[in-house]
Design a protein around this motif. Structure first.
Motif, PDB file in Angstrom:
ATOM      1  N   ALA A  30       1.034  -1.143  -0.020  1.00 46.02           N
ATOM      2  CA  ALA A  30       0.134   0.126  -0.025  1.00 46.02           C
ATOM      3  C   ALA A  30       1.072   0.980   0.385  1.00 46.02           C
ATOM      4  N   GLN A  31       0.402   2.560  -0.831  1.00 50.78           N
ATOM      5  CA  GLN A  31       0.945   3.837  -0.707  1.00 50.78           C
ATOM      6  C   GLN A  31       0.726   3.876   0.371  1.00 50.78           C
ATOM      7  N   PRO A  32       2.424   5.298   1.441  1.00 43.12           N
ATOM      8  CA  PRO A  32       2.675   5.250   2.335  1.00 43.12           C
ATOM      9  C   PRO A  32       1.854   6.201   3.086  1.00 43.12           C
ATOM     10  N   LEU A  33       0.430   7.050   2.433  1.00 44.66           N
ATOM     11  CA  LEU A  33      -0.529   7.696   2.137  1.00 44.66           C
ATOM     12  C   LEU A  33      -1.986   6.861   2.629  1.00 44.66           C
ATOM     13  N   PHE A  34      -2.079   5.577   2.061  1.00 40.58           N
ATOM     14  CA  PHE A  34      -3.661   4.832   2.864  1.00 40.58           C
ATOM     15  C   PHE A  34      -2.711   4.262   3.894  1.00 40.58           C
ATOM     16  N   LYS A  35      -1.825   3.826   3.901  1.00 41.09           N
ATOM     17  CA  LYS A  35      -1.148   3.474   5.320  1.00 41.09           C
ATOM     18  C   LYS A  35      -1.551   3.805   6.797  1.00 41.09           C
ATOM     19  N   TYR A  36      -1.592   5.406   6.474  1.00 44.78           N
ATOM     20  CA  TYR A  36      -1.695   6.242   6.997  1.00 44.78           C
ATOM     21  C   TYR A  36      -2.729   6.724   7.460  1.00 44.78           C
ATOM     22  N   LEU A  37      -4.047   6.617   6.722  1.00 37.97           N
ATOM     23  CA  LEU A  37      -5.263   6.966   7.232  1.00 37.97           C
ATOM     24  C   LEU A  37      -5.950   5.636   7.571  1.00 37.97           C
ATOM     25  N   THR A  38      -5.773   4.311   6.879  1.00 36.28           N
ATOM     26  CA  THR A  38      -6.611   3.111   8.198  1.00 36.28           C
ATOM     27  C   THR A  38      -5.628   3.235   9.405  1.00 36.28           C
ATOM     28  N   GLY A  39      -4.589   3.579   9.621  1.00 33.44           N
ATOM     29  CA  GLY A  39      -4.089   3.482  11.055  1.00 33.44           C
ATOM     30  C   GLY A  39      -4.676   4.777  11.481  1.00 33.44           C
ATOM     31  N   GLU A  40      -5.109   5.978  11.237  1.00 27.80           N
ATOM     32  CA  GLU A  40      -5.993   7.101  11.423  1.00 27.80           C
ATOM     33  C   GLU A  40      -7.745   6.377  11.736  1.00 27.80           C
ATOM     34  N   LYS A  41      -7.892   6.153  10.752  1.00 24.33           N
ATOM     35  CA  LYS A  41      -9.266   5.493  10.890  1.00 24.33           C
ATOM     36  C   LYS A  41      -9.831   4.010  10.876  1.00 24.33           C
ATOM     37  N   GLY A  42     -10.276   3.288  10.933  1.00 24.43           N
ATOM     38  CA  GLY A  42     -10.408   1.550  11.299  1.00 24.43           C
ATOM     39  C   GLY A  42     -11.679   1.521  10.457  1.00 24.43           C
ATOM     40  N   PHE A  43     -11.569   0.390  10.134  1.00 26.99           N
ATOM     41  CA  PHE A  43     -12.869  -0.210   9.438  1.00 26.99           C
ATOM     42  C   PHE A  43     -13.820  -0.189  10.851  1.00 26.99           C
ATOM     43  N   LYS A  44     -15.117   0.161  10.601  1.00 27.25           N
ATOM     44  CA  LYS A  44     -16.317  -0.058  11.055  1.00 27.25           C
ATOM     45  C   LYS A  44     -17.057  -0.803  11.017  1.00 27.25           C
ATOM     46  N   GLY A  45     -16.890  -1.525   9.783  1.00 22.01           N
ATOM     47  CA  GLY A  45     -18.410  -1.932   9.028  1.00 22.01           C
ATOM     48  C   GLY A  45     -19.083  -1.717   8.096  1.00 22.01           C
ATOM     49  N   PHE A  46     -19.920  -2.096   7.524  1.00 23.83           N
ATOM     50  CA  PHE A  46     -20.201  -1.546   6.398  1.00 23.83           C
ATOM     51  C   PHE A  46     -21.937  -0.713   6.625  1.00 23.83           C
ATOM     52  N   ASP A  47     -22.636   0.293   5.496  1.00 27.17           N
ATOM     53  CA  ASP A  47     -23.343   0.619   5.742  1.00 27.17           C
ATOM     54  C   ASP A  47     -24.542  -0.440   4.808  1.00 27.17           C
ATOM     55  N   MET A  48     -24.678  -1.212   6.106  1.00 25.03           N
ATOM     56  CA  MET A  48     -25.850  -2.175   5.672  1.00 25.03           C
ATOM     57  C   MET A  48     -27.491  -1.903   4.982  1.00 25.03           C
ATOM     58  N   ASP A  49     -27.864  -0.623   5.152  1.00 19.99           N
ATOM     59  CA  ASP A  49     -28.994  -0.498   4.667  1.00 19.99           C
ATOM     60  C   ASP A  49     -28.762  -0.133   2.763  1.00 19.99           C
ATOM     61  N   HIS A  50     -27.393  -0.417   2.327  1.00 21.40           N
ATOM     62  CA  HIS A  50     -26.989   0.112   1.093  1.00 21.40           C
ATOM     63  C   HIS A  50     -27.643  -0.811   0.063  1.00 21.40           C
TER      64      HIS A  50
END
Length: 181
Positions: free
Chosen positions: A102-122
């Motif tokens: 992964a590009q360093p920017l995206f490693k940083y972004l995902t480190g700052e805001k983790g996965f919280k799940g999908f919007d299951m209403d979509h």
């Protein structure tokens, strides 16, 4: 540390610093041209046109890591986006956004805001979740990006404020963006 500490390469091969966007609200998105979420380009462009004069910049980062859904060259991707969706926001060099490469920017972004799940209403959320469970179960582990059109909202100081999964449409982000403008 902030997003301003990163350098990225435009789709025309020019390296720039994200510090060039200091004072702007950013929406950083990993994109793909042959994905079920590709029509989100239209919503992203609408957001950009609506709010760019107030300080919003959308940054598109094509990625081919998710079932090979962006196989073209940077020039082909740019042409596709402009012709089919009128994209006028900045697009960057295609690259990886998850895993070791992964590009360093995206490693940083995902480190700052983790996965919280999908919007299951979509309407496509369950299809996406089942597809990942069956074909790419490893994608569901950890905080890495799960699929195309994951969006990160950055405030005027370069701080990562929010992460939105592909199941959150660009139109649904307007209120969050307005708070930062």
């Amino acid at each position: 540390m902030s997003v301003y500490d990163f350098k990225v390469t435009t789709n025309r091969g020019k390296e720039i610093s994200l510090a060039d966007y200091k004072g702007k609200v950013l929406l950083i998105v990993n994109t793909a041209s042959k994905c079920g979420f590709t029509p989100q380009y239209e919503g992203l462009e609408k957001l950009y046109k609506t709010y760019k004069d107030k300080g919003l910049v959308i940054l598109g980062f094509p990625c081919n890591q998710f079932a090979g859904q962006d196989p073209g060259t940077d020039g082909e991707i740019e042409q596709f986006c402009r012709l089919n969706y009128g994209v006028s926001f900045p697009m960057f060099k295609k690259g990886d956004v998850r895993g070791e490469t992964a590009q360093p920017l995206f490693k940083y972004l995902t480190g700052e805001k983790g996965f919280k799940g999908f919007d299951m209403d979509h309407p496509n959320a369950e299809v996406l979740l089942n597809f990942l469970k069956k074909n790419f179960p490893e994608f569901l582990e950890g905080d890495d990006i799960k699929w195309n059109f994951t969006k990160f909202l950055i405030d005027r100081e370069g701080k990562v404020i929010a992460r939105f999964e592909p199941t959150k449409t660009p139109e649904a982000l307007a209120a969050e963006i307005e708070k930062l403008l």
